[in-house]
Write a protein that holds these residues in place. Structure first.
Motif, short mmCIF file in Angstrom:
data_model
loop_
_atom_site.label_atom_id
_atom_site.label_comp_id
_atom_site.label_asym_id
_atom_site.label_seq_id
_atom_site.Cartn_x
_atom_site.Cartn_y
_atom_site.Cartn_z
N VAL A 254 0.96 -1.24 -0.21
CA VAL A 254 0.10 -0.11 -0.19
C VAL A 254 1.06 1.33 0.06
CG1 VAL A 254 -1.93 -0.97 1.27
CG2 VAL A 254 -0.23 0.33 2.73
N ASP A 255 0.27 2.44 -0.34
CA ASP A 255 1.08 3.58 -0.43
C ASP A 255 0.84 4.55 0.71
OD1 ASP A 255 2.03 3.24 -3.26
OD2 ASP A 255 -0.18 3.41 -3.70
N ILE A 256 -0.22 4.28 1.44
CA ILE A 256 -0.27 5.27 2.58
C ILE A 256 -0.91 4.29 3.70
CG2 ILE A 256 -1.79 6.89 3.71
CD1 ILE A 256 -1.52 8.44 0.84
N ALA A 257 -0.65 4.39 5.00
CA ALA A 257 -1.32 3.89 6.16
C ALA A 257 -1.79 5.15 7.18
CB ALA A 257 -0.24 2.82 6.95
N LYS A 258 -2.99 5.11 7.49
CA LYS A 258 -3.53 6.19 8.08
C LYS A 258 -3.85 6.01 9.50
CE LYS A 258 -5.82 8.63 4.49
NZ LYS A 258 -7.19 9.41 3.94
N ASN A 259 -3.69 4.89 9.96
CA ASN A 259 -4.04 4.66 11.33
C ASN A 259 -2.96 3.80 12.37
OD1 ASN A 259 -6.83 3.59 9.46
ND2 ASN A 259 -7.21 5.40 11.21
N LEU A 260 -1.80 4.21 12.20
CA LEU A 260 -0.55 3.60 12.67
C LEU A 260 -0.42 4.49 14.14
CD1 LEU A 260 2.15 3.16 9.93
CD2 LEU A 260 0.08 1.57 10.75
N THR A 261 -0.28 3.46 15.16
CA THR A 261 0.23 4.07 16.46
C THR A 261 1.56 4.85 16.41
OG1 THR A 261 1.38 2.10 17.44
CG2 THR A 261 -1.11 2.14 17.44
N PRO A 262 1.86 5.63 17.52
CA PRO A 262 2.92 6.38 17.73
C PRO A 262 4.28 5.25 17.42
CG PRO A 262 1.58 7.46 19.16
CD PRO A 262 1.02 5.92 18.59
N LYS A 273 7.75 7.83 4.61
CA LYS A 273 7.84 9.19 5.37
C LYS A 273 6.74 9.48 6.12
CE LYS A 273 6.09 11.40 1.06
NZ LYS A 273 6.33 12.33 -0.09
N VAL A 274 6.67 10.22 7.05
CA VAL A 274 5.74 10.35 8.14
C VAL A 274 5.32 11.97 8.08
CG1 VAL A 274 5.10 10.43 10.36
CG2 VAL A 274 6.65 8.65 9.42
N GLU A 275 4.35 12.31 7.80
CA GLU A 275 3.57 13.56 7.95
C GLU A 275 2.54 13.68 9.08
OE1 GLU A 275 4.76 15.79 5.86
OE2 GLU A 275 5.85 14.83 4.24
N THR A 276 2.63 14.99 9.60
CA THR A 276 1.57 15.21 10.61
C THR A 276 0.91 16.39 10.16
OG1 THR A 276 3.20 14.64 12.33
CG2 THR A 276 1.54 15.83 13.06
N PHE A 316 3.50 10.92 25.33
CA PHE A 316 2.61 10.03 25.01
C PHE A 316 1.61 10.60 23.94
CE2 PHE A 316 1.11 11.89 29.10
CZ PHE A 316 -0.26 12.22 28.58
N LEU A 317 1.69 11.96 23.68
CA LEU A 317 0.62 12.50 22.97
C LEU A 317 1.61 13.05 21.48
CD1 LEU A 317 -1.45 14.79 25.04
CD2 LEU A 317 -1.93 12.61 24.14
N LYS A 318 2.71 12.57 21.44
CA LYS A 318 3.61 13.27 20.47
C LYS A 318 2.93 12.43 19.06
CE LYS A 318 8.53 13.67 18.81
NZ LYS A 318 9.72 13.31 19.10
N GLY A 319 2.66 13.41 18.11
CA GLY A 319 2.20 13.03 16.84
C GLY A 319 0.61 12.89 16.97
N LEU A 499 -2.91 14.41 13.12
CA LEU A 499 -2.91 13.23 12.69
C LEU A 499 -1.89 13.03 11.91
CD1 LEU A 499 -4.88 10.91 11.76
CD2 LEU A 499 -5.63 11.87 9.65
N THR A 500 -1.04 11.82 12.04
CA THR A 500 0.26 11.41 11.82
C THR A 500 -0.30 10.29 10.66
OG1 THR A 500 1.19 11.77 13.75
CG2 THR A 500 2.18 10.34 12.18
N ILE A 501 0.27 10.52 9.34
CA ILE A 501 0.10 9.66 8.50
C ILE A 501 1.52 9.21 7.75
CG2 ILE A 501 -0.88 9.35 6.03
CD1 ILE A 501 -3.06 11.10 6.89
N ALA A 502 1.36 8.07 7.54
CA ALA A 502 2.78 7.36 6.98
C ALA A 502 2.45 6.85 5.54
CB ALA A 502 3.26 5.99 7.71
N MET A 503 3.40 7.27 4.54
CA MET A 503 3.24 7.12 3.20
C MET A 503 4.40 6.61 2.55
SD MET A 503 2.43 10.96 1.83
CE MET A 503 1.53 11.07 3.19
N ALA A 504 4.69 6.15 1.23
CA ALA A 504 5.76 5.57 0.64
C ALA A 504 6.43 7.00 0.18
CB ALA A 504 5.51 4.79 -0.72
N ASN A 505 7.54 6.88 0.15
CA ASN A 505 8.66 8.13 -0.14
C ASN A 505 8.10 8.71 -1.69
OD1 ASN A 505 10.08 8.44 1.88
ND2 ASN A 505 11.55 6.96 1.30
N ASN A 506 7.67 7.90 -2.47
CA ASN A 506 7.40 8.36 -3.78
C ASN A 506 6.06 9.07 -3.90
OD1 ASN A 506 5.84 5.93 -3.61
ND2 ASN A 506 5.99 5.43 -6.05
N VAL A 507 5.23 9.19 -2.99
CA VAL A 507 3.81 9.91 -2.99
C VAL A 507 4.21 11.31 -2.75
CG1 VAL A 507 1.60 10.03 -1.88
CG2 VAL A 507 2.63 7.67 -2.32
#
Length: 527
Positions: A254-262, A273-276, A316-319, A499-507
């Motif tokens: 997958v290219d994006i994961a939207k519900n990862l824990t810290p 890469k990770v975007e907040t 514990f609230l980071k991200g 909201l912290t979202i992780a995605m592939a570097n090419n997105v």
């Protein structure tokens, strides 16, 4: 080989997700997302009220005006190419641009009237956003009128046209294709059943597949007036388990994961890469003014210095949250982003002592029994105890906590608030307005629920801001209201959700604004 792998992915995405299933790399013209989408109840914009539904609606429908992907802080024309407001006569006239629905049907002024009429007539959950303009099934044909390629919208109430524009940028104001929807009407449902599994919009994508709690497939709209998106498909896969999302992302499935824990975010590899993204919800601590020991303004002031803002957001609230101390979230016009309060126990003690407040004060604190709310409550418990304010934490389900809040039977409450639509009045009414504090006058606001009789001059200022026609002056009024609530109210605003979202570097080009209504896929590319 690439064609084979792309075909394999498409086949896999058409089947239920199985534990341990193998996936190929995602194709260059498709964005594949792992996300928990089991919150969807409805997708018809006249009914949709859930987070995931809002995200889908934004990508398949246009509104007369809307906050667009290029700059989510600016209101621009959607299917309206221009408009002219007449605040004196409480009306706005919109000129409809030359555009087509995904079906190929032209977008007409009549579609606007039809769309608004079906929302008001169906009167489902989000209808109040439009009906607050004084619209009813009986008067909608007089309040929204069509003349050629123009639509004139009228309202009944002391509202500035800027407020009305924000209402018309909200989800239930999405414009649907009357010709198409009319072909799928069942009885008196205005096409509601069909629109909950199909789309009839003019937005950048069309929904071509929806399987509840399994898959949403969006396909690029070849008729989109701003140009066809680079991603020919958006595939949103329901993956409830965060650990599975992490595995699919790191393996390239997958290219994006939207519900990862810290913890999962911190363990991702170099290809991710990770975007907040700041979100619209603000989190606060409030004190019920029916509790005598909590009515002294010195207690409210001291409380602002007993919250370990930095300690929580850096651990514990980071991200998940960032420090924010005003009722309107940053990132939108009218926000006040200063954070003057820090954790300072000695200052809090001095404030209480100077006011003659006797300690200890023992108070119950209601909190939703899940993370991070219980963690926040424990931090508050430790910090407030240093100044002699002792919290007894009462955990409960979300329904239990909110019911108690609505009944005004709590003492202290830890909760959050998000606007119903992106106009600062939505939160000003909640945090700075309460003209009738009687028990019989139920109001869905934090002020009434905390039994805070807001000063008359603040109530007047809220009304003045709502009616102010000059947008710059209007923003100044909301900033002033936030400063007043920040300085002296029984509501201590602490954080803005993130909201912290992780995605592939090419997105590239993924846009996630402050609410699910501000998630855009139109600009996404893959390098």
């Amino acid at each position: 080989m690439k064609l084979f792998r792309a075909a394999l992915l498409a086949t896999a995405l058409s089947l239920p997700l199985a534990a341990g299933a193998a996936y190929a790399a995602t194709p260059a013209d498709a964005l594949v997302i792992a996300q928990n989408i089991d919150d969807i109840v409805a997708l018809d914009p006249a009914q949709a009220y859930e987070f995931s539904a809002g995200e889908i609606n934004t990508n398949v429908y246009d509104r007369l005006v809307q906050y667009e992907a290029e700059d989510t802080s600016k209101l621009v024309g959607g299917i309206a190419e221009s408009w002219e407001a007449d605040d004196a006569n409480k009306s706005i006239t919109f000129t409809i641009r030359d555009a087509k629905f995904a079906s190929g049907n032209p977008v007409r002024a009549e579609d606007v009237l039809y769309s608004f009429k079906r929302v008001v007539t169906l009167n489902l959950t989000p209808a109040f956003i439009l009906t607050q303009l004084g619209w009813t099934p009986e008067n909608i044909d007089e309040m929204v009128t069509v003349d050629g390629n123009t639509v004139t919208v009228k309202w009944d109430g002391d509202f500035a046209s800027a407020f009305v524009l924000n209402v018309l940028a909200a989800r239930p104001a999405s414009i649907v294709d009357e010709v198409l929807v009319s072909q799928h009407v069942e009885g008196e449902d205005w096409g509601n059943a069909w629109l909950n599994t199909n789309s009839a919009g003019s937005g950048p994508f069309v929904m071509t597949d929806y399987r509840p709690a399994e898959l949403v497939r969006l396909t690029a709209n070849e008729n989109y007036f701003r140009g066809v998106p680079a991603m020919k498909q958006i595939l949103i896969r329901h993956v409830a388990e965060a650990a599975t999302q992490q595995l699919l992302l790191t393996s390239g499935d997958v290219d994006i994961a939207k519900n990862l824990t810290p913890d999962q975010i911190s363990g991702l590899g170099d290809n991710v890469k990770v975007e907040t993204y700041p979100q619209a919800a603000v989190h606060f601590l409030s004190f019920n003014q029916k509790t005598d020991s909590l009515t002294n303004p010195a207690v409210w002031e001291a409380a602002r210095y007993l919250v370990d803002y930095d300690g929580m957001t850096e651990t514990f609230l980071k991200g998940q949250m960032e420090k924010h101390q005003a009722f309107w979230p940053k990132g939108f016009p009218g926000s006040y982003d200063e954070t003057p309060f820090t954790y300072d126990v000695e200052k809090a003690k001095q404030i209480l002592a100077d006011a003659g407040v006797e300690t200890p004060i023992n108070v119950t604190l209601d909190v939703i029994n899940s993370t991070p709310f219980t963690d926040i409550a424990q931090s508050l418990q430790a910090g407030f105890a240093e100044a002699g304010i002792n919290f007894e934490i009462l955990p409960g389900t979300g329904a239990q906590v909110i019911t108690k809040y609505r009944e005004r039977t709590h003492q202290a409450m830890l909760l959050y608030w998000g606007p119903d639509f992106m106009d600062p009045h939505s939160n000003a009414k909640a945090f700075a307005y309460n003209s009738d504090n009687s028990d019989a006058n139920y109001q869905a606001t934090t002020t009434w629920r905390n039994a805070w009789a807001v000063p008359a001059e603040m109530n007047d200022e809220v009304n003045a801001a709502l009616a102010e026609p000059d947008q710059a002056k209007r923003n100044e009024l909301y900033i002033d209201l936030q400063k007043k609530v920040q300085a002296e109210s029984p509501i201590v605003i602490m954080f803005q959700a993130a909201l912290t979202i992780a995605m592939a570097n090419n997105v590239e080009g993924y846009v996630n604004g402050a609410t699910s209504d501000f998630v855009y896929y139109r600009l996404v590319t893959k390098n």
